[in-house]
Design a protein around this motif. Sequence first.
Motif, mmCIF file in Angstrom:
data_model
loop_
_atom_site.group_PDB
_atom_site.id
_atom_site.type_symbol
_atom_site.label_atom_id
_atom_site.label_comp_id
_atom_site.label_asym_id
_atom_site.label_seq_id
_atom_site.Cartn_x
_atom_site.Cartn_y
_atom_site.Cartn_z
ATOM 1 N N ASN A 1 0.856 -1.026 0.073
ATOM 2 C CA ASN A 1 0.099 -0.193 -0.032
ATOM 3 C C ASN A 1 0.951 1.296 0.022
ATOM 4 N N THR B 1 3.823 7.386 -10.425
ATOM 5 C CA THR B 1 3.075 7.693 -11.593
ATOM 6 C C THR B 1 3.957 8.467 -12.557
ATOM 7 N N GLU C 1 -6.494 11.452 -9.889
ATOM 8 C CA GLU C 1 -6.051 10.077 -10.530
ATOM 9 C C GLU C 1 -5.283 9.304 -9.626
ATOM 10 N N ILE D 1 -7.274 7.782 -6.954
ATOM 11 C CA ILE D 1 -8.118 6.671 -7.145
ATOM 12 C C ILE D 1 -7.377 5.670 -7.132
ATOM 13 N N ARG D 2 -6.176 5.845 -7.884
ATOM 14 C CA ARG D 2 -5.243 4.436 -8.178
ATOM 15 C C ARG D 2 -4.761 3.974 -6.664
ATOM 16 N N GLN D 3 -4.644 4.929 -5.749
ATOM 17 C CA GLN D 3 -4.167 4.563 -4.426
ATOM 18 C C GLN D 3 -5.406 3.499 -3.804
ATOM 19 N N LYS D 4 -6.506 4.096 -4.022
ATOM 20 C CA LYS D 4 -7.869 3.189 -3.453
ATOM 21 C C LYS D 4 -8.107 1.790 -4.225
ATOM 22 N N ASN D 5 -7.748 1.847 -5.454
ATOM 23 C CA ASN D 5 -8.049 0.666 -6.314
ATOM 24 C C ASN D 5 -6.888 -0.310 -6.138
ATOM 25 N N THR D 6 -5.738 0.024 -5.577
ATOM 26 C CA THR D 6 -4.823 -0.851 -5.634
ATOM 27 C C THR D 6 -4.720 -1.238 -3.846
ATOM 28 N N HIS D 7 -5.456 -0.763 -3.030
ATOM 29 C CA HIS D 7 -5.142 -1.057 -1.424
ATOM 30 C C HIS D 7 -5.306 -2.231 -1.353
ATOM 31 N N TYR E 1 -6.436 -4.943 1.597
ATOM 32 C CA TYR E 1 -6.939 -4.874 2.838
ATOM 33 C C TYR E 1 -6.448 -6.004 3.519
#
Lengths: 119, 288
Positions: free
Chosen positions: B32, B42, B81, B84-90, B92
């Motif tokens: 993360n 990026t 962007e 969003i990338r941080q959230k999508n690759t998080h 859990y």
Amino acid sequence: MKKVLVVDDSLSVARQLEKIIAESGDFTCVGHAKNGAEAIKMNHTENPEIICMDMNMPGMDGLTALRSLSALDKDVKVVMVTSLGGVGDKFTEALKLGAKNVISKPFEADNVLRILREL
Amino acid sequence: MAVKFFGQYLVENNLVSRDALLKAIELQEQKNLKLGEMAVSTGYVTQADIERAHNAQMSKDMRLGDLLVEMGILTLSQLEEIVIRQKNTHLYIGEALVSIGALNSEQLRMHLDAFKQDQAQYVSERIELPAGIPDGLVWEMTADLTYKLITRVLGIQFRPGKCQSVATVDSNFMLTAMDLSGDVDARYILSVSEGIQKEIAKAILKENSVDGEPLEVLEDTVMEFINVVCGNVAAKASQMGKIMNINPPVVIHPPASGLQVPSGSAALCFPIHVGEKDKMELILFIKA
């Protein structure tokens, strides 16, 4: 009987924990320290096998004391008993510093004893 | 019986070992990426840009992303962007535990369901606050969790009153306060009459009578109750993305004329109606 040291600045929490330990049949309470510095001293004089310690205390707090206890005594098993157990960062920090488990307040006697017996 | 996060629930209930959880957290820390790390990955910013922004943060109370935009290093759409990338690759914690083999997918689903059921009692309900209070959702949650713990820990029957802004806090038998810091700057105060103090002591000490108890012990039980409430509030706040630190509680003995609200703070009073003879209030001093 395994020896347990209770560390909490709150008289009422110490009383609750001492009562749970006394009524368990397999643990005995060897004392009550009111902050982290007292806990380190009493770990030396009372030689407990388990320490139940609060995190948020005036003077030396629980995490600072845990760091010292982990370095000074590899045998003692520390369980944090805290209202901050649900704060992910605090919980993780406690485990990383050597705590065996973290019990959230408010706690129930059965849960405390189950965790102490699993150590 | 408290607000928990999933990893804690699993270890406390012996569903995964402490060592497995630590290993999973280590994997999360590797996978993360923080906002600055993700921004560098990026190619929109360099490590030197991040260091420049970190230095600027010392004199400006702004989040890194907002500061990078203000400094002209990132555009707003680039920041969006990255977030969003941080959230999508998080990754859990449950997924991390499956990755290291501490749980299988079926066990994860089953434990998550049980965890949600365990925590359902702490889902916040809306409480109406006066307009213009900063971090309103945090204070709604604080009042709601106080009500829930009065019921569950103290077993006191009550009716919550309408929240109102006040300039002075009425005097009462005992006021107990805890300072909250971090992303918020506030003071949590519980005001109780003598009868309520005894009810709290009975519940905390699990005794039928507290008539012979010294005042020091009775006061300590109220301090411990607000310690429990504020610790659980801090846990809920962290789930809302807010860092909240708590400090040891203190007892305040205000004059008969009441307690003045400090300048620069808004004061909210949440009356807790407990009957004719007794008085109980939650008060929040919130710095603007």
